[in-house]
Design a protein around this motif. Sequence first.
Motif, mmCIF file in Angstrom:
data_model
loop_
_atom_site.group_PDB
_atom_site.id
_atom_site.type_symbol
_atom_site.label_atom_id
_atom_site.label_comp_id
_atom_site.label_asym_id
_atom_site.label_seq_id
_atom_site.Cartn_x
_atom_site.Cartn_y
_atom_site.Cartn_z
ATOM 1 N N PRO A 151 15.815 -16.740 13.189
ATOM 2 C CA PRO A 151 16.919 -16.089 13.024
ATOM 3 C C PRO A 151 16.471 -14.673 12.821
ATOM 4 C CG PRO A 151 16.820 -17.480 11.233
ATOM 5 C CD PRO A 151 15.820 -17.914 12.044
ATOM 6 N N ASN A 152 15.585 -14.489 12.076
ATOM 7 C CA ASN A 152 14.957 -13.137 11.461
ATOM 8 C C ASN A 152 14.434 -12.204 12.528
ATOM 9 O OD1 ASN A 152 12.663 -15.397 11.684
ATOM 10 N ND2 ASN A 152 11.339 -13.360 11.398
ATOM 11 N N LEU A 153 14.278 -12.707 14.070
ATOM 12 C CA LEU A 153 13.809 -12.019 14.895
ATOM 13 C C LEU A 153 15.072 -11.641 15.806
ATOM 14 C CD1 LEU A 153 10.559 -13.863 16.329
ATOM 15 C CD2 LEU A 153 10.873 -11.769 14.652
ATOM 16 N N ARG A 154 16.192 -12.015 15.255
ATOM 17 C CA ARG A 154 17.253 -11.531 16.002
ATOM 18 C C ARG A 154 17.681 -10.137 16.245
ATOM 19 N NH1 ARG A 154 22.496 -14.361 17.240
ATOM 20 N NH2 ARG A 154 24.085 -12.695 17.727
ATOM 21 N N PRO A 155 17.361 -9.042 15.018
ATOM 22 C CA PRO A 155 17.625 -7.910 15.340
ATOM 23 C C PRO A 155 16.890 -7.219 16.322
ATOM 24 C CG PRO A 155 17.773 -8.375 12.999
ATOM 25 C CD PRO A 155 17.081 -9.792 13.865
ATOM 26 N N ALA A 156 15.633 -7.601 16.345
ATOM 27 C CA ALA A 156 14.702 -7.186 17.312
ATOM 28 C C ALA A 156 15.110 -7.462 18.697
ATOM 29 C CB ALA A 156 13.142 -7.611 17.162
ATOM 30 N N ILE A 157 15.446 -8.701 19.217
ATOM 31 C CA ILE A 157 15.596 -9.331 20.364
ATOM 32 C C ILE A 157 17.154 -8.436 20.929
ATOM 33 C CG2 ILE A 157 16.951 -11.095 21.582
ATOM 34 C CD1 ILE A 157 14.796 -13.070 20.068
ATOM 35 N N VAL A 158 17.927 -8.117 19.964
ATOM 36 C CA VAL A 158 19.096 -7.502 20.332
ATOM 37 C C VAL A 158 18.811 -6.115 20.706
ATOM 38 C CG1 VAL A 158 21.269 -6.472 19.465
ATOM 39 C CG2 VAL A 158 20.641 -8.962 19.041
ATOM 40 N N ALA A 159 17.977 -5.367 19.846
ATOM 41 C CA ALA A 159 17.655 -4.149 20.162
ATOM 42 C C ALA A 159 16.750 -3.753 21.349
ATOM 43 C CB ALA A 159 16.695 -3.512 18.813
ATOM 44 N N ARG A 160 15.900 -4.913 21.526
ATOM 45 C CA ARG A 160 15.238 -4.705 22.960
ATOM 46 C C ARG A 160 16.078 -5.076 24.143
ATOM 47 N NH1 ARG A 160 8.832 -6.679 21.654
ATOM 48 N NH2 ARG A 160 8.371 -5.049 20.495
ATOM 49 N N LEU A 161 16.946 -5.939 23.859
ATOM 50 C CA LEU A 161 17.856 -6.336 25.214
ATOM 51 C C LEU A 161 18.690 -5.110 25.218
ATOM 52 C CD1 LEU A 161 18.196 -10.255 24.700
ATOM 53 C CD2 LEU A 161 17.039 -8.892 26.512
ATOM 54 N N LYS A 162 19.259 -4.540 24.289
ATOM 55 C CA LYS A 162 20.050 -3.190 24.401
ATOM 56 C C LYS A 162 19.118 -2.286 25.513
ATOM 57 C CE LYS A 162 23.116 -3.550 20.772
ATOM 58 N NZ LYS A 162 23.617 -2.618 19.410
ATOM 59 N N GLU A 163 18.048 -1.944 25.108
ATOM 60 C CA GLU A 163 17.149 -1.060 25.790
ATOM 61 C C GLU A 163 17.071 -1.479 27.322
ATOM 62 O OE1 GLU A 163 12.835 1.129 25.268
ATOM 63 O OE2 GLU A 163 13.411 -0.315 23.684
ATOM 64 N N VAL A 164 16.700 -2.875 27.430
ATOM 65 C CA VAL A 164 16.485 -3.423 28.776
ATOM 66 C C VAL A 164 17.864 -3.290 29.325
ATOM 67 C CG1 VAL A 164 16.281 -5.483 30.099
ATOM 68 C CG2 VAL A 164 14.615 -4.948 28.160
ATOM 69 N N GLY A 165 18.786 -3.629 28.830
ATOM 70 C CA GLY A 165 20.246 -3.314 29.420
ATOM 71 C C GLY A 165 20.570 -2.146 30.102
#
Length: 297
Positions: A151-165
């Motif tokens: 769960p600690n990686l959630r912020p990084a995943i969200v941030a990167r997927l926002k960029e990909v989006g």
Amino acid sequence: MKSRLILVLGVVLFTIGVAQQVIAQTPSAKQRYKVAVVDLMIIKRQKIGAFQLAKDVGADGVEVDMGGLGDRETFDNQLAKDSVRELFLNKAKELGLEIPSLGMTGFFAQSFAERPTAVKAVEDCINTMKQMNVKVGFLPLGIKGDLVKYPNLRPAIVARLKEVGKIAEKAGVVIGIETSLDARNELQLLKDIGSPAIKSYFNFQNALDNGRDLEKELQILGKMNIVMIHCTNTDGQWLQNDPEINMERVKATLDKMGWSGWLVIERSRDTKDVHNVKWNFSANATYIKSIFQTSNQ
């Protein structure tokens, strides 16, 4: 003058008739649900032979992989070459098949949240999608993409997927992500990302492995949030023999939701002969079509 008019009218009607016949002979053109295979799983990763094999097993299309990732900055993508890309597109057209998606399966062994060049690799896939007029990219989040375990990686995943989006939106394509979250939490993840270009690439196996109700998971995610479906379970037996999936009920659920799109065969190989590609994928494609491509659609 009258005879000339009759002749012209005859030619027009003949042309229309031929066009209708071509459409009628293309099964995927009129189907609400279409069936594809994954080139990686039929042992033809980014190989031109995947198309003939897909045709032989009865599929309507091929999910083509972007190639290996490993320690490279980006994918080992032969489709970046104009000559290779054209060869693939021409072969698909020749056989009456579609390329519904490009797969970034190299991320299965990587960590999308931590890999420094992860966004660049996805951007390279998006560029290839644009060149091939493919509208969906499949992105597994990798060995640490399980947000239940990490769960600690959630912020990084969200941030990167926002960029990909943002990149995908600009390109007019959609990136379908596969997670191990249940439907409610995956729906929340999509809301946190907040991009119409990031959707769920739903996998039956993820739900079943975790003891979840398959139909309820689909309903919770909803029509607008599912871009494509990996329509298989873990290897063991063919879909028609799998006690964990009631495919008629799955279809009824998707019908009620109003969903339509690609059902992509990934696994569900019979372990009696797991390496027999034609035997396994023909059986699953035939069965899925018998359920989803019925005459009353």
